[in-house]
Design an enzyme around this catalytic site. Structure first.
Site, PDB file in Angstrom:
ATOM      1  N   CYS A 111       0.855  -1.181   0.000  1.00 40.50           N
ATOM      2  CA  CYS A 111       0.000   0.000   0.000  1.00 40.50           C
ATOM      3  C   CYS A 111       0.893   1.234   0.000  1.00 40.50           C
ATOM      4  O   CYS A 111       1.882   1.271   0.731  1.00 40.50           O
ATOM      5  CB  CYS A 111      -0.886  -0.006   1.245  1.00 40.50           C
ATOM      6  SG  CYS A 111      -1.994   1.405   1.360  1.00 40.50           S
ATOM      7  N   HIS A 153      -9.124  -3.884  -1.813  1.00 42.71           N
ATOM      8  CA  HIS A 153      -8.108  -3.112  -1.087  1.00 42.71           C
ATOM      9  C   HIS A 153      -8.442  -1.615  -1.147  1.00 42.71           C
ATOM     10  O   HIS A 153      -8.418  -0.924  -0.122  1.00 42.71           O
ATOM     11  CB  HIS A 153      -6.723  -3.388  -1.690  1.00 42.71           C
ATOM     12  CG  HIS A 153      -5.617  -2.568  -1.105  1.00 42.71           C
ATOM     13  ND1 HIS A 153      -4.560  -3.113  -0.405  1.00 42.71           N
ATOM     14  CD2 HIS A 153      -5.403  -1.222  -1.101  1.00 42.71           C
ATOM     15  CE1 HIS A 153      -3.758  -2.137   0.004  1.00 42.71           C
ATOM     16  NE2 HIS A 153      -4.237  -0.970  -0.415  1.00 42.71           N
ATOM     17  N   GLU A 154      -8.761  -1.123  -2.348  1.00 37.49           N
ATOM     18  CA  GLU A 154      -8.997   0.322  -2.500  1.00 37.49           C
ATOM     19  C   GLU A 154     -10.272   0.761  -1.790  1.00 37.49           C
ATOM     20  O   GLU A 154     -10.289   1.815  -1.137  1.00 37.49           O
ATOM     21  CB  GLU A 154      -9.048   0.702  -3.980  1.00 37.49           C
ATOM     22  CG  GLU A 154      -7.737   0.497  -4.729  1.00 37.49           C
ATOM     23  CD  GLU A 154      -6.518   1.081  -4.030  1.00 37.49           C
ATOM     24  OE1 GLU A 154      -6.647   2.113  -3.353  1.00 37.49           O
ATOM     25  OE2 GLU A 154      -5.435   0.488  -4.143  1.00 37.49           O
ATOM     26  N   HIS A 157     -10.098   1.361   1.915  1.00 37.27           N
ATOM     27  CA  HIS A 157      -9.591   2.672   2.345  1.00 37.27           C
ATOM     28  C   HIS A 157     -10.736   3.637   2.658  1.00 37.27           C
ATOM     29  O   HIS A 157     -10.588   4.533   3.495  1.00 37.27           O
ATOM     30  CB  HIS A 157      -8.719   3.294   1.249  1.00 37.27           C
ATOM     31  CG  HIS A 157      -7.302   2.806   1.231  1.00 37.27           C
ATOM     32  ND1 HIS A 157      -6.420   3.022   2.278  1.00 37.27           N
ATOM     33  CD2 HIS A 157      -6.596   2.132   0.290  1.00 37.27           C
ATOM     34  CE1 HIS A 157      -5.238   2.492   1.966  1.00 37.27           C
ATOM     35  NE2 HIS A 157      -5.319   1.945   0.776  1.00 37.27           N
TER      36      HIS A 157
HETATM   37 NI    NI Z   1      -3.690   1.035  -0.155  1.00 35.27          NI
END
Ligand code: NI
Length: 195
Positions: A111, A153-154, A157
């Site tokens: 990341c 993953h995105e 966030h």
């Molecule tokens: Ni990330």
């Protein structure tokens, strides 16, 4: 366009939920500039994706793109994808904690906000993505394999979740040691790669 500073692990904004963008905001300069800057910052940093909170903007906007990427040299590309107010849901018959190997993908994720560290994260390998594009049009599609891992993953966030929260802690590794000890075949293990 401008390259923005990327918030690093420990910055409170990385732990805050991002707010959805209103349709009228999509016409404005704030969102247009933010999209341009996210794309430029992601490309500059050789990332596979970048979420707005990582550049200190707590709104639900992510960009994803994998070209020939030094961080993920073995994976197929992903075309530039801009997702506003995304919802990502696993396409599977079973709840996530009982997913069998065939329904998961394990990736040594990194990341841009957790500089220099990788760790193995197991996620559903097939997800439905619902979002708005930058014109405010609805998107609804299914992604599998590496793409599914990246979009999860995105969008994590946007909920203040980082991959280190989901990684098996015993697999956490600095980049130098990752290159040395994690075999190429372990870096991405897709439960059903040909599907
Ligand atoms: Ni990330």
């Amino acid at each position: 366009m401008a390259i923005r500073k990327i918030a690093q692990l420990g910055e409170p904004i990385l732990r805050q939920p991002a707010r959805p963008l209103g349709l009228e905001e999509l016409q404005g300069l704030y969102v247009a500039r933010l999209i341009e800057d996210l794309v430029e910052t992601m490309r500059d940093a050789d990332g596979a994706g970048l979420a707005a909170p990582q550049v200190y903007e707590a709104v639900q906007l992510v960009v994803i793109e994998v070209r020939q990427n030094p961080r993920y040299p073995t994976t197929a590309g992903i075309p530039l994808t801009i997702l506003i107010n995304p919802r990502v849901t696993p396409v599977a018959n079973l709840p996530q904690d009982t997913l069998d190997e065939e329904q998961t993908i394990s990736v040594y994720e990194g990341c841009l906000s957790v500089n220099g560290i990788r760790g193995k994260v197991r996620r559903p390998r097939k997800v439905r993505v619902q979002a708005l594009d930058k014109q405010g049009q609805g998107l609804d599609f299914v992604w599998e394999g590496f793409r599914a891992a990246v979009v999860q993953h995105e969008t994590d966030h946007l909920n203040g979740v980082l991959f280190v929260d989901r990684a098996d802690p015993k697999t956490l590794t600095f980049l130098r040691e990752y290159e040395r000890y994690v075999a190429a075949t372990e870096r991405i293990v897709d439960g059903r790669p040909s599907a």
